[in-house]
Design a protein around this motif. Structure first.
Motif, PDB file in Angstrom:
ATOM      1  N   THR A 173       0.829  -1.206   0.000  1.00  0.00           N
ATOM      2  CA  THR A 173       0.000   0.000   0.000  1.00  0.00           C
ATOM      3  C   THR A 173       0.863   1.255   0.000  1.00  0.00           C
ATOM      4  OG1 THR A 173      -1.729  -1.180   1.213  1.00  0.00           O
ATOM      5  CG2 THR A 173      -1.830   1.223   1.228  1.00  0.00           C
ATOM      6  N   ALA A 174       1.934   1.242   0.776  1.00  0.00           N
ATOM      7  CA  ALA A 174       2.833   2.402   0.820  1.00  0.00           C
ATOM      8  C   ALA A 174       3.453   2.664  -0.548  1.00  0.00           C
ATOM      9  CB  ALA A 174       3.921   2.177   1.862  1.00  0.00           C
ATOM     10  N   LEU A 175       3.858   1.607  -1.260  1.00  0.00           N
ATOM     11  CA  LEU A 175       4.414   1.793  -2.597  1.00  0.00           C
ATOM     12  C   LEU A 175       3.347   2.283  -3.575  1.00  0.00           C
ATOM     13  CD1 LEU A 175       6.678  -1.387  -2.830  1.00  0.00           C
ATOM     14  CD2 LEU A 175       7.355   0.963  -2.302  1.00  0.00           C
ATOM     15  N   HIS A 176       2.141   1.784  -3.423  1.00  0.00           N
ATOM     16  CA  HIS A 176       1.045   2.260  -4.267  1.00  0.00           C
ATOM     17  C   HIS A 176       0.740   3.730  -3.984  1.00  0.00           C
ATOM     18  CE1 HIS A 176      -2.667   2.291  -6.519  1.00  0.00           C
ATOM     19  NE2 HIS A 176      -3.364   2.582  -5.440  1.00  0.00           N
ATOM     20  N   LEU A 177       0.773   4.106  -2.730  1.00  0.00           N
ATOM     21  CA  LEU A 177       0.522   5.500  -2.360  1.00  0.00           C
ATOM     22  C   LEU A 177       1.615   6.420  -2.902  1.00  0.00           C
ATOM     23  CD1 LEU A 177      -0.681   5.015   1.321  1.00  0.00           C
ATOM     24  CD2 LEU A 177      -2.058   5.751  -0.620  1.00  0.00           C
ATOM     25  N   PHE A 178       2.825   5.919  -3.019  1.00  0.00           N
ATOM     26  CA  PHE A 178       3.902   6.713  -3.607  1.00  0.00           C
ATOM     27  C   PHE A 178       3.533   7.139  -5.029  1.00  0.00           C
ATOM     28  CE2 PHE A 178       8.144   6.595  -5.872  1.00  0.00           C
ATOM     29  CZ  PHE A 178       8.562   7.843  -5.418  1.00  0.00           C
ATOM     30  N   ALA A 179       2.873   6.239  -5.771  1.00  0.00           N
ATOM     31  CA  ALA A 179       2.471   6.561  -7.146  1.00  0.00           C
ATOM     32  C   ALA A 179       1.213   7.418  -7.178  1.00  0.00           C
ATOM     33  CB  ALA A 179       2.249   5.271  -7.936  1.00  0.00           C
ATOM     34  N   LEU A 228      -2.625  -4.069 -22.072  1.00  0.00           N
ATOM     35  CA  LEU A 228      -1.267  -3.542 -22.165  1.00  0.00           C
ATOM     36  C   LEU A 228      -1.178  -2.130 -21.602  1.00  0.00           C
ATOM     37  CD1 LEU A 228      -0.289  -4.809 -25.746  1.00  0.00           C
ATOM     38  CD2 LEU A 228       0.377  -5.765 -23.531  1.00  0.00           C
ATOM     39  N   ILE A 229      -2.179  -1.309 -21.889  1.00  0.00           N
ATOM     40  CA  ILE A 229      -2.169   0.057 -21.369  1.00  0.00           C
ATOM     41  C   ILE A 229      -2.300   0.059 -19.845  1.00  0.00           C
ATOM     42  CG2 ILE A 229      -3.440   2.243 -21.343  1.00  0.00           C
ATOM     43  CD1 ILE A 229      -4.178   1.707 -24.264  1.00  0.00           C
ATOM     44  N   MET A 230      -3.201  -0.774 -19.327  1.00  0.00           N
ATOM     45  CA  MET A 230      -3.439  -0.784 -17.881  1.00  0.00           C
ATOM     46  C   MET A 230      -2.296  -1.450 -17.114  1.00  0.00           C
ATOM     47  SD  MET A 230      -6.022   0.961 -17.311  1.00  0.00           S
ATOM     48  CE  MET A 230      -6.056   0.624 -15.551  1.00  0.00           C
ATOM     49  N   SER A 231      -1.419  -2.154 -17.797  1.00  0.00           N
ATOM     50  CA  SER A 231      -0.250  -2.704 -17.105  1.00  0.00           C
ATOM     51  C   SER A 231       0.712  -1.609 -16.674  1.00  0.00           C
ATOM     52  CB  SER A 231       0.478  -3.700 -18.010  1.00  0.00           C
ATOM     53  OG  SER A 231       0.996  -3.053 -19.166  1.00  0.00           O
ATOM     54  N   LEU A 232       0.533  -0.391 -17.213  1.00  0.00           N
ATOM     55  CA  LEU A 232       1.345   0.753 -16.821  1.00  0.00           C
ATOM     56  C   LEU A 232       0.713   1.545 -15.682  1.00  0.00           C
ATOM     57  CD1 LEU A 232       2.267   2.053 -20.392  1.00  0.00           C
ATOM     58  CD2 LEU A 232       3.566   0.485 -18.945  1.00  0.00           C
ATOM     59  N   ALA A 233      -0.464   1.137 -15.233  1.00  0.00           N
ATOM     60  CA  ALA A 233      -1.160   1.838 -14.153  1.00  0.00           C
ATOM     61  C   ALA A 233      -0.847   1.182 -12.817  1.00  0.00           C
ATOM     62  CB  ALA A 233      -2.670   1.843 -14.391  1.00  0.00           C
ATOM     63  N   PRO A 234      -0.641   1.973 -11.753  1.00  0.00           N
ATOM     64  CA  PRO A 234      -0.327   1.353 -10.451  1.00  0.00           C
ATOM     65  C   PRO A 234      -1.489   0.559  -9.867  1.00  0.00           C
ATOM     66  CG  PRO A 234      -0.669   3.721 -10.227  1.00  0.00           C
ATOM     67  CD  PRO A 234      -0.651   3.441 -11.695  1.00  0.00           C
ATOM     68  N   THR A 235      -2.733   0.938 -10.185  1.00  0.00           N
ATOM     69  CA  THR A 235      -3.888   0.245  -9.614  1.00  0.00           C
ATOM     70  C   THR A 235      -3.948  -1.216 -10.052  1.00  0.00           C
ATOM     71  OG1 THR A 235      -5.184   1.156 -11.441  1.00  0.00           O
ATOM     72  CG2 THR A 235      -5.300   2.307  -9.331  1.00  0.00           C
ATOM     73  N   THR A 236      -3.528  -1.492 -11.282  1.00  0.00           N
ATOM     74  CA  THR A 236      -3.565  -2.876 -11.773  1.00  0.00           C
ATOM     75  C   THR A 236      -2.703  -3.790 -10.912  1.00  0.00           C
ATOM     76  OG1 THR A 236      -3.947  -2.102 -14.032  1.00  0.00           O
ATOM     77  CG2 THR A 236      -3.121  -4.341 -13.759  1.00  0.00           C
ATOM     78  N   HIS A 237      -1.487  -3.365 -10.632  1.00  0.00           N
ATOM     79  CA  HIS A 237      -0.575  -4.191  -9.834  1.00  0.00           C
ATOM     80  C   HIS A 237      -0.985  -4.207  -8.364  1.00  0.00           C
ATOM     81  CE1 HIS A 237       2.094  -4.392 -13.332  1.00  0.00           C
ATOM     82  NE2 HIS A 237       1.884  -3.101 -13.476  1.00  0.00           N
ATOM     83  N   PHE A 238      -1.539  -3.105  -7.886  1.00  0.00           N
ATOM     84  CA  PHE A 238      -1.953  -3.067  -6.478  1.00  0.00           C
ATOM     85  C   PHE A 238      -3.158  -3.965  -6.238  1.00  0.00           C
ATOM     86  CE2 PHE A 238      -4.314  -0.839  -2.991  1.00  0.00           C
ATOM     87  CZ  PHE A 238      -3.472  -1.235  -1.971  1.00  0.00           C
ATOM     88  N   VAL A 260       4.438 -12.127  -4.519  1.00  0.00           N
ATOM     89  CA  VAL A 260       4.019 -10.768  -4.911  1.00  0.00           C
ATOM     90  C   VAL A 260       5.195  -9.834  -5.163  1.00  0.00           C
ATOM     91  CG1 VAL A 260       1.882 -11.019  -3.617  1.00  0.00           C
ATOM     92  CG2 VAL A 260       3.854  -9.968  -2.513  1.00  0.00           C
ATOM     93  N   TRP A 261       6.445 -10.310  -5.059  1.00  0.00           N
ATOM     94  CA  TRP A 261       7.560  -9.380  -5.239  1.00  0.00           C
ATOM     95  C   TRP A 261       7.599  -8.733  -6.619  1.00  0.00           C
ATOM     96  CZ3 TRP A 261      11.182 -10.063  -9.014  1.00  0.00           C
ATOM     97  CH2 TRP A 261      11.315 -11.335  -9.562  1.00  0.00           C
ATOM     98  N   ALA A 282       7.081  -3.550  -9.665  1.00  0.00           N
ATOM     99  CA  ALA A 282       6.324  -2.771 -10.647  1.00  0.00           C
ATOM    100  C   ALA A 282       5.798  -1.483 -10.034  1.00  0.00           C
ATOM    101  CB  ALA A 282       5.167  -3.610 -11.199  1.00  0.00           C
ATOM    102  N   LEU A 283       5.329  -1.538  -8.784  1.00  0.00           N
ATOM    103  CA  LEU A 283       4.845  -0.332  -8.116  1.00  0.00           C
ATOM    104  C   LEU A 283       5.973   0.664  -7.878  1.00  0.00           C
ATOM    105  CD1 LEU A 283       2.355  -1.870  -5.519  1.00  0.00           C
ATOM    106  CD2 LEU A 283       1.780  -0.493  -7.525  1.00  0.00           C
TER     107      LEU A 283
END
Length: 371
Positions: free
Chosen positions: A263-269, A317-327, A344-345, A350-351
């Motif tokens: 979550t912290a890494l996602h919040l960074f983005a 492919l486009i959404m693979s660049l979004a942080p929400t997809t990986h989170f 999950v590493w 990715a995040l």
């Protein structure tokens, strides 16, 4: 050391400014409490404590078996009524379903005929009418088939399929809905709070004060990122522990610490994204419109609502660049399936990469607007 002190002091200033904004404080409290509960329980995909009444004109073993098949948590215990009470109960909204078992139903069933059972559905109870009717139909078919096979016997099937439901054995939609809502609120609040913090500086005129102080745009941005990110991180941890686990009784399979790291890494983005939008918008209404344009696609196409595999390949492919997809994948793997760091590493890396790109873009934009 001076730079770290500036970042710390500016972040504390952001927390104090947030505490003096009752609207944002109320939004945070609602988003991580009642919003999660209502989203998880408001519109169940399966019937939940649905009311059902039975007109039993057969009074046989098979009719008793059908009545006993309606059990909690899907249905309340059936109420035995007559024809007159059936019409009155449906008209007054006492029963969502009424089942009429005709006379000689068991005799006709054992004779190989196809007797009919009447099911009345109150379709004004739209949240349970369609799914509940399907459940009742399945119950009637399975119970009558089992009853007939006991008396007439049946050929043994060459293959028997055994279904084992993993991670959510009762198919409780609130388990998935609660986790999904926490994920959505983390993304939404982090973007709103950081964007609103920057807009608030401009509207109150304090941005000019910062420009004449010995602080850099990097220090200003880092202060807003850690302050607003900390608020959302603490609120999400509280929501998981007391709302999801405590109130909704949803079991958390994985470790909370690993989820909070992700979550912290996602919040960074996402906080960097909020600052970028705050530099584009000139007022809070403009910020709200921009957030709607960005947030809705992020949530719908991230895989939290529908599987990404069902989307067109270009969208994936486009959404693979979004942080929400990986989170979303990380959170569901940890919280619902109990995944560890060894699984999950890649999502954590990715995040980090996506967050660094978003942070750099927001920092360049902030430097341009402050000049």
């Amino acid at each position: 050391m001076r730079s770290l002190s500036n970042i710390l002091q500016l972040g504390i200033k952001e927390l104090r400014s947030l505490a003096r904004d009752p609207a944002l404080v109320a939004l945070i409290i609602y988003a991580f409490s009642l919003s999660i509960y209502s989203s998880a329980t408001a519109m169940p995909e399966t019937p939940n404590r649905a009311t059902i009444a039975v007109v039993d004109e057969d009074r046989s073993q098979v009719s008793a078996r059908l009545k006993d098949a309606f059990q909690l948590p899907y249905f309340l215990p059936p109420t035995l009524i007559d024809h007159r009470q059936m019409d009155q109960g449906m008209d007054s909204g006492l029963y969502t379903f009424t089942l009429n078992i005709p006379p000689d139903f068991q005799r006709d069933l054992l004779a190989g005929e196809q007797p009919a059972i009447q099911l009345n559905v109150d379709a004004t109870q739209v949240s349970q009418a369609f799914s509940g009717a399907g459940h009742i139909r399945q119950i009637i078919q399975s119970e009558t088939a089992a009853f007939v096979q006991r008396y007439q016997g049946s050929a043994k099937q060459p293959v028997e399929a055994v279904v084992r439901i993993a991670y959510n054995p009762n198919l409780d939609a609130s388990w998935f809905g609660a986790i999904t809502e926490v994920i959505n609120q983390i993304t939404m609040l982090s973007i709103i709070l950081t964007g609103a913090a920057l807009i608030r500086e401009r509207e109150h005129g304090t941005i000019e004060h910062l420009l004449v102080m010995p602080v850099t745009p990097l220090e200003i941005m880092l202060a807003k990122v850690w302050a607003m990110g900390l608020v959302v991180l603490v609120a999400s941890g509280f929501a998981l522990r007391f709302i999801v686990e405590g109130w909704l009784q949803v079991p958390i399979q994985g470790t909370m610490a690993l989820f909070l790291v992700g979550t912290a890494l996602h919040l960074f983005a996402t906080t960097s994204m909020g600052i970028f939008l705050g530099t584009v918008a000139r007022s809070m209404p403009q910020l709200g419109l921009l957030i709607m344009l960005v947030l809705i696609p992020l949530q719908i196409l991230s895989g939290a609502v529908t599987p990404r595999e069902s989307m067109p390949v270009p969208v994936q492919l486009i959404m693979s660049l979004a942080p929400t997809t990986h989170f979303v994948e990380l959170a569901q793997s940890v919280l619902l399936r109990g995944a560890g760091l060894g699984i999950v590493w890649p999502k954590l890396l990715a995040l980090i990469a996506i967050g660094a790109v978003f942070f750099y873009a927001a920092l360049r934009r902030l430097r341009t607007t402050l000049q």
